[in-house]
Motif scaffolding. Sequence first.
Motif, mmCIF file in Angstrom:
data_model
loop_
_atom_site.group_PDB
_atom_site.id
_atom_site.type_symbol
_atom_site.label_atom_id
_atom_site.label_comp_id
_atom_site.label_asym_id
_atom_site.label_seq_id
_atom_site.Cartn_x
_atom_site.Cartn_y
_atom_site.Cartn_z
ATOM 1 N N ARG A 72 -16.213 -8.051 -6.124
ATOM 2 C CA ARG A 72 -15.800 -6.944 -5.258
ATOM 3 C C ARG A 72 -14.975 -5.907 -6.009
ATOM 4 N NH1 ARG A 72 -16.571 -8.256 0.494
ATOM 5 N NH2 ARG A 72 -16.812 -10.509 0.644
ATOM 6 N N HIS A 73 -14.346 -6.320 -7.101
ATOM 7 C CA HIS A 73 -13.531 -5.371 -7.874
ATOM 8 C C HIS A 73 -14.330 -4.665 -8.968
ATOM 9 C CE1 HIS A 73 -10.306 -7.447 -5.779
ATOM 10 N NE2 HIS A 73 -9.512 -6.465 -6.123
ATOM 11 N N ILE A 118 -8.308 4.108 2.400
ATOM 12 C CA ILE A 118 -7.884 2.758 2.001
ATOM 13 C C ILE A 118 -7.711 1.805 3.186
ATOM 14 C CG2 ILE A 118 -6.811 3.399 -0.193
ATOM 15 C CD1 ILE A 118 -4.153 3.551 1.280
ATOM 16 N N TYR A 140 0.815 -1.218 0.000
ATOM 17 C CA TYR A 140 0.000 0.000 0.000
ATOM 18 C C TYR A 140 0.850 1.270 0.000
ATOM 19 C CZ TYR A 140 -4.816 -1.609 -0.058
ATOM 20 O OH TYR A 140 -6.033 -2.119 -0.467
ATOM 21 N N PHE A 145 -7.549 -11.535 3.627
ATOM 22 C CA PHE A 145 -7.785 -12.420 2.483
ATOM 23 C C PHE A 145 -6.527 -13.207 2.138
ATOM 24 C CE2 PHE A 145 -7.264 -13.458 -1.926
ATOM 25 C CZ PHE A 145 -8.340 -14.318 -2.097
ATOM 26 N N ARG A 160 -16.253 -11.150 6.357
ATOM 27 C CA ARG A 160 -16.778 -10.499 5.146
ATOM 28 C C ARG A 160 -17.516 -11.430 4.207
ATOM 29 N NH1 ARG A 160 -12.582 -5.523 3.983
ATOM 30 N NH2 ARG A 160 -12.168 -5.157 6.176
ATOM 31 N N GLY A 214 -9.748 -1.483 3.035
ATOM 32 C CA GLY A 214 -9.217 -2.318 1.963
ATOM 33 C C GLY A 214 -7.931 -3.020 2.392
ATOM 34 N N TYR A 252 -11.076 -13.857 7.174
ATOM 35 C CA TYR A 252 -11.700 -13.054 6.113
ATOM 36 C C TYR A 252 -13.134 -13.517 5.869
ATOM 37 C CZ TYR A 252 -12.791 -10.652 1.828
ATOM 38 O OH TYR A 252 -13.420 -9.856 0.899
ATOM 39 N N PRO A 258 -10.217 4.003 -3.440
ATOM 40 C CA PRO A 258 -11.036 5.009 -2.761
ATOM 41 C C PRO A 258 -10.172 5.903 -1.870
ATOM 42 C CG PRO A 258 -11.414 2.812 -1.822
ATOM 43 C CD PRO A 258 -10.480 2.640 -2.981
ATOM 44 N N TYR A 278 0.585 -16.925 -8.098
ATOM 45 C CA TYR A 278 -0.798 -16.577 -7.759
ATOM 46 C C TYR A 278 -1.102 -15.125 -8.158
ATOM 47 C CZ TYR A 278 -4.907 -15.147 -5.270
ATOM 48 O OH TYR A 278 -6.135 -14.604 -4.989
ATOM 49 N N PHE A 279 -0.201 -14.197 -7.814
ATOM 50 C CA PHE A 279 -0.475 -12.780 -8.096
ATOM 51 C C PHE A 279 -0.542 -12.515 -9.606
ATOM 52 C CE2 PHE A 279 1.368 -11.914 -3.695
ATOM 53 C CZ PHE A 279 0.113 -11.706 -3.141
ATOM 54 N N ALA A 289 -4.011 -14.170 -10.676
ATOM 55 C CA ALA A 289 -5.218 -13.559 -10.112
ATOM 56 C C ALA A 289 -5.360 -12.093 -10.538
ATOM 57 C CB ALA A 289 -5.214 -13.692 -8.593
HETATM 58 C C1 HEM Z 1 -4.021 -11.058 -7.058
HETATM 59 C C2 HEM Z 1 -4.943 -10.178 -7.410
HETATM 60 C C3 HEM Z 1 -5.800 -9.453 -6.407
HETATM 61 C C4 HEM Z 1 -6.252 -9.837 -5.176
HETATM 62 C C5 HEM Z 1 -6.025 -11.178 -4.467
HETATM 63 C C6 HEM Z 1 -7.001 -8.732 -4.633
HETATM 64 C C7 HEM Z 1 -7.618 -8.748 -3.389
HETATM 65 C C8 HEM Z 1 -8.345 -7.719 -2.882
HETATM 66 C C9 HEM Z 1 -9.035 -7.759 -1.625
HETATM 67 C C10 HEM Z 1 -9.082 -8.968 -0.695
HETATM 68 C C11 HEM Z 1 -9.619 -6.565 -1.452
HETATM 69 C C12 HEM Z 1 -10.453 -6.115 -0.238
HETATM 70 C C13 HEM Z 1 -11.871 -6.608 -0.358
HETATM 71 C C14 HEM Z 1 -12.595 -6.326 0.929
HETATM 72 O O1 HEM Z 1 -12.535 -5.177 1.408
HETATM 73 O O2 HEM Z 1 -13.194 -7.252 1.469
HETATM 74 C C15 HEM Z 1 -9.308 -5.751 -2.602
HETATM 75 C C16 HEM Z 1 -9.704 -4.456 -2.807
HETATM 76 C C17 HEM Z 1 -9.370 -3.696 -3.887
HETATM 77 N N1 HEM Z 1 -8.581 -4.060 -4.938
HETATM 78 FE FE1 HEM Z 1 -7.816 -5.872 -5.238
HETATM 79 N N2 HEM Z 1 -6.999 -7.689 -5.527
HETATM 80 C C18 HEM Z 1 -6.283 -8.086 -6.628
HETATM 81 C C19 HEM Z 1 -6.022 -7.356 -7.745
HETATM 82 C C20 HEM Z 1 -6.340 -6.046 -7.919
HETATM 83 C C21 HEM Z 1 -5.969 -5.274 -9.084
HETATM 84 C C22 HEM Z 1 -5.180 -5.776 -10.295
HETATM 85 C C23 HEM Z 1 -6.430 -4.030 -8.871
HETATM 86 C C24 HEM Z 1 -6.236 -2.906 -9.841
HETATM 87 C C25 HEM Z 1 -6.116 -1.669 -9.537
HETATM 88 C C26 HEM Z 1 -7.121 -4.015 -7.562
HETATM 89 C C27 HEM Z 1 -7.770 -2.959 -6.987
HETATM 90 C C28 HEM Z 1 -8.479 -3.002 -5.809
HETATM 91 C C29 HEM Z 1 -9.239 -1.896 -5.288
HETATM 92 C C30 HEM Z 1 -9.389 -0.527 -5.935
HETATM 93 C C31 HEM Z 1 -9.801 -2.330 -4.077
HETATM 94 C C32 HEM Z 1 -10.709 -1.547 -3.129
HETATM 95 C C33 HEM Z 1 -9.934 -1.063 -1.981
HETATM 96 C C34 HEM Z 1 -10.819 -0.454 -0.943
HETATM 97 O O3 HEM Z 1 -12.035 -0.648 -0.936
HETATM 98 O O4 HEM Z 1 -10.223 0.230 -0.111
HETATM 99 N N3 HEM Z 1 -7.027 -5.267 -7.024
HETATM 100 N N4 HEM Z 1 -8.530 -6.474 -3.453
#
Ligand code: HEM
Length: 135
Positions: free
Chosen positions: A74-75, A41, A24, A51, A66, A44, A62, A38, A112-113, A116
């Motif tokens: 969620r995305h 953060i 982060y 997670f 949630r 998140g 998790y 957002p 994985y990253f 995913a």
């Molecule tokens: C390995 C791939 C990824 C995983 C495992 C992952 C996992 C997560 C998780 C667990 C959350 C929080 C959900 C919650 O609040 O319950 C999240 C939020 C978020 N992710 Fe990802 N994510 C991935 C890829 C990405 C990518 C490629 C982006 C591109 C920008 C992204 C953008 C976001 C955003 C904008 C949030 C919202 C954050 C918030 O609400 O503060 N994620 N992600």
Amino acid sequence: MSQQTVFEQIGGLPTFERLVNDFYSRIEADPELRRVFPPDIEEGKIGQTLFLAQYFGGPDVYNQQRGHPRLRMRHAPFEIGRRERDLWLEHMLEAVDAVGIAEPARTEMREYFIRASTFMINKLEPSHPGLKVIK
Ligand code: HEM
């Protein structure tokens, strides 16, 4: 030894906290990616930590807090194109190395990253330059 989960291999929850904090701080230093997230953060960050700990074999906190991850759903509110995916992935892979995650967990997490993050792309783009391959 190889039966150990990644969670156990890398030292449990404190390492996931360090990983997500490092990740982060990279997002916050990257204006192009930061604008996708957002303003606040903190939630998140907690979600991401819980997670990943759960996914890599730790306790299912998790899910308890949630519900089912449904990550693509969620995305959905966030625009994720190839560019955003590449930036996200670059920062995450750098964070894995910055916190010193050793093999074989390192390769398992990287794979994985890579997979995913590609799955999270939800923005159709007119041209298809292809995904950046990071080895
Ligand atoms: C390995 C791939 C990824 C995983 C495992 C992952 C996992 C997560 C998780 C667990 C959350 C929080 C959900 C919650 O609040 O319950 C999240 C939020 C978020 N992710 Fe990802 N994510 C991935 C890829 C990405 C990518 C490629 C982006 C591109 C920008 C992204 C953008 C976001 C955003 C904008 C949030 C919202 C954050 C918030 O609400 O503060 N994620 N992600």
